[in-house]
Design a protein around this motif. Structure first.
Motif, PDB file in Angstrom:
ATOM      1  N   ASN A 132       0.876  -1.171   0.000  1.00  0.00           N
ATOM      2  CA  ASN A 132       0.000   0.000   0.000  1.00  0.00           C
ATOM      3  C   ASN A 132       0.923   1.233   0.000  1.00  0.00           C
ATOM      4  N   ILE A 133       1.093   1.830  -1.174  1.00  0.00           N
ATOM      5  CA  ILE A 133       2.104   2.892  -1.330  1.00  0.00           C
ATOM      6  C   ILE A 133       1.434   4.265  -1.247  1.00  0.00           C
ATOM      7  N   ASN A 134       1.957   5.105  -0.375  1.00  0.00           N
ATOM      8  CA  ASN A 134       1.371   6.439  -0.163  1.00  0.00           C
ATOM      9  C   ASN A 134       2.441   7.510  -0.294  1.00  0.00           C
ATOM     10  N   GLU A 135       2.208   8.461  -1.196  1.00  0.00           N
ATOM     11  CA  GLU A 135       3.145   9.581  -1.304  1.00  0.00           C
ATOM     12  C   GLU A 135       2.684  10.690  -0.367  1.00  0.00           C
ATOM     13  N   ILE A 136       3.593  11.177   0.480  1.00  0.00           N
ATOM     14  CA  ILE A 136       3.224  12.150   1.514  1.00  0.00           C
ATOM     15  C   ILE A 136       3.464  13.576   1.013  1.00  0.00           C
ATOM     16  N   GLY A 137       2.974  14.532   1.769  1.00  0.00           N
ATOM     17  CA  GLY A 137       3.232  15.924   1.418  1.00  0.00           C
ATOM     18  C   GLY A 137       2.005  16.804   1.537  1.00  0.00           C
ATOM     19  N   ASP A 151       3.282  11.827  12.254  1.00  0.00           N
ATOM     20  CA  ASP A 151       3.179  13.086  11.514  1.00  0.00           C
ATOM     21  C   ASP A 151       4.492  13.357  10.807  1.00  0.00           C
ATOM     22  N   CYS A 152       4.425  14.179   9.760  1.00  0.00           N
ATOM     23  CA  CYS A 152       5.656  14.524   9.047  1.00  0.00           C
ATOM     24  C   CYS A 152       5.825  16.036   8.970  1.00  0.00           C
ATOM     25  N   LEU A 153       7.050  16.458   8.713  1.00  0.00           N
ATOM     26  CA  LEU A 153       7.383  17.876   8.560  1.00  0.00           C
ATOM     27  C   LEU A 153       8.412  17.992   7.447  1.00  0.00           C
TER      28      LEU A 153
END
Ligand code: ZN
Ligand code: ZN
Length: 289
Positions: A132-137, A151-153
């Motif tokens: 299950n591939i998810n591109e973040i941003g 969470d990401c930063l």
């Protein structure tokens, strides 16, 4: 207060950069929470390091990639493939910046001959459908399950754009991974009061040694290294301003220098600006949470 779930941080690989050396494996870490495994970055050697750590790859639930520099993704495909070949039936949730989807598809194409043979003649489940591939941003919120909230930063990493830090919340514990970054005020806010900050670190004295070994006289290479990373004293400043409880040094640049890659050098370089506990990370080191 310790987390009510049994949890542990494992540093799988702590050497930063693309060159070949013996001393450290390329960047990869794992968080183990209540038996589930979460992998952060997948540099060269990650599968072997997982095995040496005694981590059950069948329990991998998610993989988080900070950015697509090869030292962080060189064995991303290998990790997925060998995990499948070792009996993981999925799903594995993968997160990272674009072009992660394209990279995954390209890797599957690269290994298609092997994958198809094994599905056909070894009666294995489909490989692609377990991923299950998810591109973040788009959003700072990346992933959540019963163990963990992530969470990401976006962090500054020279021309390597985008690059991300991740913050993991396990019950009341907070662990932040800087990824590759130059000194970042946003990362200070993102890490505020974290129990553990795992931060990359650069020894400026080592930059010329790297240039000399790889491409002598290459000024743009030199500027790239300096602009994209955080010096020892800057790492201490970040940890102090963020009031983190423990600082874990990771992604050592340079790695492999017999003169510069000594524990005391890193410790002393950061100690001037951070008075709290410092762990100079080593491969296969386990840190209870
Ligand atoms: Zn790196
Ligand atoms: Zn990088």
């Amino acid at each position: 207060m310790p987390s009510s779930k049994r949890s542990e941080l494992v540093l799988l690989g702590t050497g930063g950069g693309p060159r070949i050396w013996a001393k450290r494996s390329q960047p990869a870490s794992a968080l183990i929470v209540d038996g589930s495994v979460y992998v952060i970055d997948a540099g060269d050697g990650v599968t072997g390091q997982l095995a040496k750590s005694g981590i059950d790859t069948g329990a991998i639930k998610a993989i988080f990639i900070t950015h697509n520099h090869s030292d962080h993704v060189a064995d991303y495909g290998t990790l997925l493939l060998r995990t499948w070949q070792s009996g993981h039936s999925g799903p594995i949730n993968c997160f990272g910046p674009s072009p992660l989807k394209n990279m995954t598809t390209s890797y599957i194409n690269y290994m298609n001959w092997d994958i198809n043979l094994r599905i056909k003649h070894e009666d294995r489940p489909d490989f692609k459908s377990m991923l299950n591939i998810n591109e973040i941003g788009e959003s700072s919120s990346v992933y959540e399950d019963s163990n963990i909230k992530v969470d990401c930063l976006k962090v500054p990493h020279g021309e390597a754009e985008p690059a991300y830090a991740y913050r993991f919340q396990i019950d009341e514990k907070v662990i932040v991974f800087s990824g590759d970054t130059s000194k970042s005020e946003d990362l200070i806010d993102f890490s505020l009061h974290a129990d553990i900050l795992v931060h990359e670190v650069l020894n400026l004295d080592g930059v010329d040694a790297i240039i000399e070994k790889t491409y002598p006289g290459n000024e743009s290479f030199r500027a790239h290294i300096i602009q994209g990373h955080t010096t020892m004293s800057e790492v201490g400043e970040v940890a102090t301003k963020a009031k983190v409880k423990t600082l874990v040094l990771n992604h050592f640049v340079p790695t492999g220098s017999p003169v510069l890659d000594k524990k005391e050098i890193w410790q002393n370089g950061v100690r001037e600006t951070f008075k709290g506990p410092i762990i100079v990370g080593t491969d296969l080191q386990k840190i209870p949470l």
